[in-house]
Design a protein around this motif. Structure first.
Motif, PDB file in Angstrom:
ATOM      1  N   PRO A  17       0.831  -1.205   0.000  1.00 40.94           N
ATOM      2  CA  PRO A  17       0.000   0.000   0.000  1.00 40.94           C
ATOM      3  C   PRO A  17       0.872   1.263   0.000  1.00 40.94           C
ATOM      4  N   VAL A  18       0.456   2.243  -0.770  1.00 37.69           N
ATOM      5  CA  VAL A  18       1.183   3.512  -0.795  1.00 37.69           C
ATOM      6  C   VAL A  18       0.907   4.271   0.503  1.00 37.69           C
ATOM      7  N   VAL A  19      -0.345   4.149   0.951  1.00 38.83           N
ATOM      8  CA  VAL A  19      -0.724   4.788   2.203  1.00 38.83           C
ATOM      9  C   VAL A  19      -1.381   3.747   3.100  1.00 38.83           C
ATOM     10  N   ARG A  20      -0.980   3.725   4.347  1.00 37.10           N
ATOM     11  CA  ARG A  20      -1.676   2.908   5.341  1.00 37.10           C
ATOM     12  C   ARG A  20      -2.059   3.805   6.507  1.00 37.10           C
ATOM     13  N   LEU A  21      -3.350   3.933   6.716  1.00 41.20           N
ATOM     14  CA  LEU A  21      -3.830   4.622   7.910  1.00 41.20           C
ATOM     15  C   LEU A  21      -4.083   3.531   8.941  1.00 41.20           C
ATOM     16  N   GLN A  22      -3.429   3.662  10.076  1.00 46.58           N
ATOM     17  CA  GLN A  22      -3.547   2.618  11.098  1.00 46.58           C
ATOM     18  C   GLN A  22      -4.138   3.194  12.371  1.00 46.58           C
ATOM     19  N   GLY A  23      -5.433   3.047  12.510  1.00 48.70           N
ATOM     20  CA  GLY A  23      -6.114   3.515  13.720  1.00 48.70           C
ATOM     21  C   GLY A  23      -5.879   4.992  14.007  1.00 48.70           C
ATOM     22  N   VAL A  24      -5.963   5.791  12.935  1.00 46.06           N
ATOM     23  CA  VAL A  24      -5.619   7.214  13.072  1.00 46.06           C
ATOM     24  C   VAL A  24      -6.750   8.014  13.724  1.00 46.06           C
ATOM     25  N   SER A  25      -6.403   8.735  14.761  1.00 42.34           N
ATOM     26  CA  SER A  25      -7.377   9.616  15.422  1.00 42.34           C
ATOM     27  C   SER A  25      -6.782  10.999  15.601  1.00 42.34           C
ATOM     28  N   LYS A  26      -7.660  11.993  15.566  1.00 39.38           N
ATOM     29  CA  LYS A  26      -7.251  13.350  15.914  1.00 39.38           C
ATOM     30  C   LYS A  26      -8.203  13.870  16.984  1.00 39.38           C
ATOM     31  N   ILE A  27      -7.634  14.193  18.111  1.00 38.23           N
ATOM     32  CA  ILE A  27      -8.444  14.681  19.223  1.00 38.23           C
ATOM     33  C   ILE A  27      -7.956  16.083  19.579  1.00 38.23           C
ATOM     34  N   ILE A  28      -8.866  17.036  19.547  1.00 36.79           N
ATOM     35  CA  ILE A  28      -8.519  18.404  19.949  1.00 36.79           C
ATOM     36  C   ILE A  28      -9.469  18.817  21.067  1.00 36.79           C
ATOM     37  N   SER A  29      -8.934  19.267  22.157  1.00 39.98           N
ATOM     38  CA  SER A  29      -9.657  19.576  23.396  1.00 39.98           C
ATOM     39  C   SER A  29     -10.788  18.577  23.646  1.00 39.98           C
ATOM     40  N   SER A  30     -10.381  17.340  23.773  1.00 38.87           N
ATOM     41  CA  SER A  30     -11.205  16.171  24.070  1.00 38.87           C
ATOM     42  C   SER A  30     -12.338  15.917  23.076  1.00 38.87           C
ATOM     43  N   ARG A  31     -12.271  16.588  21.910  1.00 44.71           N
ATOM     44  CA  ARG A  31     -13.238  16.267  20.866  1.00 44.71           C
ATOM     45  C   ARG A  31     -12.534  15.479  19.752  1.00 44.71           C
ATOM     46  N   SER A  32     -13.189  14.372  19.317  1.00 43.03           N
ATOM     47  CA  SER A  32     -12.615  13.555  18.246  1.00 43.03           C
ATOM     48  C   SER A  32     -13.000  14.120  16.889  1.00 43.03           C
ATOM     49  N   LEU A  33     -12.029  14.621  16.159  1.00 48.48           N
ATOM     50  CA  LEU A  33     -12.312  15.118  14.806  1.00 48.48           C
ATOM     51  C   LEU A  33     -12.201  13.984  13.808  1.00 48.48           C
ATOM     52  N   VAL A  34     -11.287  13.062  14.097  1.00 53.97           N
ATOM     53  CA  VAL A  34     -11.095  11.865  13.283  1.00 53.97           C
ATOM     54  C   VAL A  34     -10.940  10.706  14.261  1.00 53.97           C
ATOM     55  N   SER A  35     -11.687   9.607  14.020  1.00 56.60           N
ATOM     56  CA  SER A  35     -11.693   8.501  14.982  1.00 56.60           C
ATOM     57  C   SER A  35     -11.276   7.190  14.356  1.00 56.60           C
ATOM     58  N   ASP A  36     -10.142   6.699  14.755  1.00 53.65           N
ATOM     59  CA  ASP A  36      -9.739   5.331  14.472  1.00 53.65           C
ATOM     60  C   ASP A  36      -9.857   4.950  12.987  1.00 53.65           C
ATOM     61  N   LEU A  37      -9.318   5.788  12.134  1.00 56.01           N
ATOM     62  CA  LEU A  37      -9.363   5.496  10.692  1.00 56.01           C
ATOM     63  C   LEU A  37      -8.317   4.454  10.338  1.00 56.01           C
ATOM     64  N   THR A  38      -8.767   3.357   9.751  1.00 52.12           N
ATOM     65  CA  THR A  38      -7.853   2.327   9.268  1.00 52.12           C
ATOM     66  C   THR A  38      -8.180   2.058   7.807  1.00 52.12           C
ATOM     67  N   LEU A  39      -7.138   2.131   6.979  1.00 53.63           N
ATOM     68  CA  LEU A  39      -7.388   2.121   5.538  1.00 53.63           C
ATOM     69  C   LEU A  39      -6.071   1.893   4.807  1.00 53.63           C
ATOM     70  N   ASP A  40      -6.081   0.962   3.835  1.00 57.29           N
ATOM     71  CA  ASP A  40      -4.911   0.770   2.976  1.00 57.29           C
ATOM     72  C   ASP A  40      -5.228   1.266   1.577  1.00 57.29           C
ATOM     73  N   ILE A  41      -4.304   1.964   0.988  1.00 57.32           N
ATOM     74  CA  ILE A  41      -4.507   2.459  -0.371  1.00 57.32           C
ATOM     75  C   ILE A  41      -3.456   1.853  -1.274  1.00 57.32           C
ATOM     76  N   SER A  42      -3.906   1.014  -2.207  1.00 54.69           N
ATOM     77  CA  SER A  42      -2.952   0.337  -3.082  1.00 54.69           C
ATOM     78  C   SER A  42      -2.531   1.280  -4.213  1.00 54.69           C
ATOM     79  N   PRO A  43      -1.361   1.005  -4.786  1.00 54.83           N
ATOM     80  CA  PRO A  43      -0.769   1.976  -5.714  1.00 54.83           C
ATOM     81  C   PRO A  43      -1.439   2.020  -7.086  1.00 54.83           C
ATOM     82  N   GLY A  44      -1.167   3.109  -7.786  1.00 54.04           N
ATOM     83  CA  GLY A  44      -1.548   3.222  -9.190  1.00 54.04           C
ATOM     84  C   GLY A  44      -2.994   3.577  -9.444  1.00 54.04           C
TER      85      GLY A  44
END
Ligand SMILES: Nc1ncnc2c1ncn2[C@@H]1O[C@H](COP(=O)(O)OP(=O)(O)O)[C@@H](O)[C@H]1O
Ligand SMILES: [Mg+2]
Length: 314
Positions: A17-44
């Motif tokens: 995979p060109v990109v692998r998102l592994q349980g990606v979260s973004k938390i700002i002042s205890s608010r989840s903007l992005v929660s547990d994103l897991t995703l593989d993106i194959s090339p081309g």
């Protein structure tokens, strides 16, 4: 062409995979903007990141390109961790997230030359090749202030891919473009994947554009991944689709076709495209009248509308 071989890392892992998102979260002042994103993106491919405004697309992209820290999880680009090997990871990325930096009073060409100086090993030939790739050849010696939005974007893409990254990231690239511009964008992104072997990651809040532009679409809502669909595969011959046969006797038709369900005067069955004529022949052979055969697979649109409550998605 400058004849340089594309660096595959010599490990024969072209399908990594060109990109692998592994349980990606973004938390700002205890608010989840992005929660547990897991995703593989194959090339081309052209990969679409689809979601209504506020879904978390830009936040995810900012984490991918290092403009924002990752609260939890990690992002790998060509196997390199954005968290722990940022230099290596970012070397494989070209991106337009905010407005690309450009000098309006210089020509497109002068901008590219200026930009190329910041990256080692970019030849004149590479600059020329890149200009051609984004279709700016005719106007490259005009000042940027005379460019349309679409042309500025092409120049931005040219800047972003000069160093031959494996991944090109564009945040809502169709915003502000007219239909002609959107069409051209689609065409040259597709060409980039073919000719440069680059993987393109585009975000959008518009389903119709994503359907036309992308090979795969991931849907994100409220910071969560809802679905990932391979649009190419679904068009394949052996993909399962839901088909409704409208007949004069649905009861009898359902007896003839195991697995079919009755819906009014229709029977509905999940089959591959190739099975449809055969099933039709069976019904006709048994003396049934077939009035119509329809594909009733839930489209991406059905799903997207359901998800967004059927209201506007802007
Ligand atoms: N720096 C920030 N601080 C706090 N909240 C933010 C910040 N950036 C974005 N948000 C919020 O995060 C959510 C997702 O935003 P964003 O990633 O920009 O969505 P999209 O790009 O899908 O429209 C929104 O509710 C937005 O208001
Ligand atoms: Mg955004």
């Amino acid at each position: 062409m400058n004849g340089e071989p594309v660096d595959e890392g010599g490990n024969g892992m072209q399908n990594e995979p060109v990109v692998r998102l592994q349980g990606v979260s973004k938390i700002i002042s205890s608010r989840s903007l992005v929660s547990d994103l897991t995703l593989d993106i194959s090339p081309g491919q052209v990969f679409g990141f689809l979601g209504p405004n506020g879904a978390g697309k830009t936040t995810t992209i900012r984490m991918m390109v290092g403009l924002m820290s990752i609260s939890k999880g990690d992002i790998l680009i060509s196997g390199h961790s954005v968290k722990t090997e940022f230099e290596k990871a970012i070397a494989e990325v070209g991106a337009i997230v905010e407005n690309p930096e450009m000098y309006k009073f210089l020509t497109g060409y002068q901008n590219l030359v200026h930009f190329a100086r910041m990256s080692p090993g970019i030849t004149k030939e590479r600059i020329a090749e890149t200009i051609e790739r984004v279709g700016l050849t005719a106007r490259i010696h005009d000042k940027v202030k005379t460019y349309s939005l679409g042309m500025r974007q092409r120049l931005g893409v040219a800047q972003a891919i000069l160093h031959k990254p494996k991944l090109l990231v564009l945040d809502e690239p169709t915003n502000g473009l007219d239909p002609q511009g959107i069409r051209e964008l689609r065409d040259y992104l597709r060409q980039l994947t073919r000719e440069e072997g680059i993987t393109v990651f585009v975000s959008s809040h518009l389903l119709s554009e994503m359907e036309l532009m992308c090979d795969t679409v991931a849907i994100i809502q409220n910071g969560k991944l809802i679905d990932v669909r391979n649009l190419r595969q679904e068009a394949g011959a052996d993909a399962q689709i839901e088909v409704a046969f409208e007949v004069n006797n649905a009861q009898r038709a359902a007896e003839l076709i195991p697995g079919a369900t009755i819906q009014g005067s229709n029977i509905v069955i999940s089959v591959s495209r190739e099975q449809i004529p055969e099933l039709n022949a069976r019904l006709v052979h048994e003396g049934l009248q077939v009035y119509g055969i329809r594909n009733v697979t839930h489209t991406l649109e059905d799903q997207f509308l359901q998800m967004t409550g059927g209201g506007g998605i802007g």
